[in-house]
Design a protein around this motif. Structure first.
Motif, mmCIF file in Angstrom:
data_model
loop_
_atom_site.group_PDB
_atom_site.id
_atom_site.type_symbol
_atom_site.label_atom_id
_atom_site.label_comp_id
_atom_site.label_asym_id
_atom_site.label_seq_id
_atom_site.Cartn_x
_atom_site.Cartn_y
_atom_site.Cartn_z
ATOM 1 N N LEU A 163 -9.929 -8.679 5.724
ATOM 2 C CA LEU A 163 -8.908 -9.038 4.812
ATOM 3 C C LEU A 163 -9.020 -8.775 3.528
ATOM 4 C CD1 LEU A 163 -5.950 -10.017 4.497
ATOM 5 C CD2 LEU A 163 -6.780 -12.465 5.129
ATOM 6 N N THR A 164 -10.455 -9.511 3.342
ATOM 7 C CA THR A 164 -10.745 -9.436 1.636
ATOM 8 C C THR A 164 -11.145 -8.091 1.316
ATOM 9 O OG1 THR A 164 -12.014 -11.542 2.318
ATOM 10 C CG2 THR A 164 -12.665 -10.350 0.094
ATOM 11 N N LEU A 165 -11.616 -7.021 1.791
ATOM 12 C CA LEU A 165 -11.567 -5.761 1.660
ATOM 13 C C LEU A 165 -10.125 -5.169 1.282
ATOM 14 C CD1 LEU A 165 -14.349 -4.205 3.941
ATOM 15 C CD2 LEU A 165 -14.523 -5.179 1.295
ATOM 16 N N GLY A 166 -9.151 -5.371 2.135
ATOM 17 C CA GLY A 166 -8.067 -4.893 1.910
ATOM 18 C C GLY A 166 -7.444 -5.327 0.676
ATOM 19 N N LEU A 167 -7.459 -6.751 0.485
ATOM 20 C CA LEU A 167 -6.928 -7.383 -0.708
ATOM 21 C C LEU A 167 -7.633 -6.740 -1.940
ATOM 22 C CD1 LEU A 167 -6.455 -11.028 0.358
ATOM 23 C CD2 LEU A 167 -4.869 -9.211 -0.157
ATOM 24 N N ALA A 168 -8.761 -6.493 -1.974
ATOM 25 C CA ALA A 168 -9.610 -6.144 -3.174
ATOM 26 C C ALA A 168 -9.167 -4.597 -3.525
ATOM 27 C CB ALA A 168 -11.262 -5.982 -2.918
ATOM 28 N N GLY A 169 -9.184 -4.052 -2.462
ATOM 29 C CA GLY A 169 -8.675 -2.460 -2.771
ATOM 30 C C GLY A 169 -7.286 -2.254 -3.141
ATOM 31 N N GLY A 170 -6.420 -3.368 -2.639
ATOM 32 C CA GLY A 170 -4.945 -3.446 -3.026
ATOM 33 C C GLY A 170 -4.846 -3.883 -4.385
ATOM 34 N N TRP A 171 -5.999 -4.754 -4.901
ATOM 35 C CA TRP A 171 -5.640 -5.287 -6.273
ATOM 36 C C TRP A 171 -5.824 -4.117 -7.349
ATOM 37 C CZ3 TRP A 171 -8.094 -10.599 -7.343
ATOM 38 C CH2 TRP A 171 -7.332 -11.643 -6.616
ATOM 39 N N VAL A 172 -6.991 -3.327 -7.065
ATOM 40 C CA VAL A 172 -7.197 -2.354 -7.960
ATOM 41 C C VAL A 172 -6.422 -1.020 -7.878
ATOM 42 C CG1 VAL A 172 -9.321 -0.628 -8.261
ATOM 43 C CG2 VAL A 172 -9.976 -2.729 -7.873
ATOM 44 N N ALA A 173 -5.912 -0.755 -6.563
ATOM 45 C CA ALA A 173 -5.050 0.280 -6.526
ATOM 46 C C ALA A 173 -3.679 -0.230 -7.091
ATOM 47 C CB ALA A 173 -4.934 0.746 -4.900
ATOM 48 N N GLY A 174 -3.304 -1.384 -7.219
ATOM 49 C CA GLY A 174 -2.076 -1.845 -7.582
ATOM 50 C C GLY A 174 -1.971 -1.829 -9.094
ATOM 51 N N VAL A 175 -3.068 -2.119 -9.817
ATOM 52 C CA VAL A 175 -3.142 -1.894 -11.055
ATOM 53 C C VAL A 175 -3.213 -0.719 -11.709
ATOM 54 C CG1 VAL A 175 -4.472 -2.429 -13.062
ATOM 55 C CG2 VAL A 175 -4.320 -4.385 -11.513
ATOM 56 N N ALA A 176 -3.643 0.372 -10.708
ATOM 57 C CA ALA A 176 -3.707 1.750 -11.182
ATOM 58 C C ALA A 176 -2.346 2.247 -11.024
ATOM 59 C CB ALA A 176 -4.612 2.433 -10.255
#
Length: 271
Positions: free
Chosen positions: A65-78
């Motif tokens: 879940l943490t990996l998914g949220l982390a990836g989503g944070w970076v991708a969301g800002v991109a």
């Protein structure tokens, strides 16, 4: 060739390859940068979870879940390079605690703390690095490289100066090899580099020099923080992914604290 010489050569080669990959991605554009930053986040969070498991048995249930949220944070800002996206991202943090409610576990505090730390310590700085690279909706790779290079210049010259004239230990209980002479040398060279970069970008060299100073200082703290975490967990390196350097945390620990400080400085002073 001595073993020490071989290790230095391996460290130099792997560091150069890593540098080329990171710089190349930043120059290619925001999505290439996002991919690299997500990979760094995955590696760093994986290593942080492994380190925590050495101190707290059974911790790490929120890993995926943490990996998914982390990836989503970076991708969301991109996808939408606005500070508001980070506020939206923070709204998903309660998922960590919701997951703990429905999980049969006796490590609720440890799991929740590790997941929260992973996001704030790793994912947030990398997402902020994406924001640093965006100005008025346009990707500006020089801004990102400015921060990264300043961290690297500080690291390199702190090492060189420390090896040459370092006599006074900085934090012997945490990082025995660091010296005050190396610290001062690294910061001075980082400031000089930042001022030169500011001049080439036709900016205020004093404001850019100030950026170099705060980035270097934050980078040193980031390095010491990771060293302290490793000592408490009884390991020398956070991982072995990068030959001669250790893991992702070993390679990018300074950047993880430097990026938020750089973003705050650049936002307040309008750089």
């Amino acid at each position: 060739m001595s073993l020490k010489g071989k290790n230095l050569g391996l460290r130099t080669l792997s560091g150069a390859v890593m540098g080329i990959v990171v710089v190349g991605a930043v120059l290619l554009g925001k999505w290439a940068t996002a991919v690299i930053l997500v990979l760094i986040a995955v590696g760093a969070i994986t290593e942080l979870t492994d380190l925590a498991s050495k101190r707290f048995a059974g911790v790490g249930d929120n890993y995926l879940l943490t990996l998914g949220l982390a990836g989503g944070w970076v991708a969301g800002v991109a996808l939408n390079p606005e500070p508001l996206m980070l506020l939206v991202a923070l709204m998903f943090v309660p998922l960590i605690f919701i997951a703990e409610v429905f999980r049969k576990s006796n490590n609720t505090i440890e799991n929740s703390a590790l997941a929260s730390m992973s996001l704030l310590y790793v994912a947030l700085p990398l997402a902020l690095l994406m924001l640093i690279g965006t100005e008025a909706g346009v990707w500006k790779p020089a801004r990102v490289l400015m921060v990264i290079f300043t961290v690297w210049v500080n690291d390199i010259f702190a090492y060189l100066v420390g090896c040459s004239i370092g006599k006074h230990k900085m934090c012997p209980s945490i990082s025995p090899k660091k010296s005050w002479e190396g610290f001062v040398g690294g910061v001075l060279f980082a400031v000089a580099f930042a001022m030169a970069a500011g001049y080439m970008m036709e900016g205020d060299i004093y404001l850019w020099g100030g950026l170099g100073a705060v980035v270097a200082l934050a980078g040193v703290v980031g390095d010491l923080l990771e060293s302290k975490i490793k000592r408490e967990c009884g390991v020398k390196d956070s991982g072995n992914l990068i030959p001669g350097h250790g893991g992702m945390l070993d390679r990018f620990d300074a950047l993880l604290l430097a990026a938020p400080v750089a973003y705050l400085y650049m936002t307040i002073l309008g750089l």
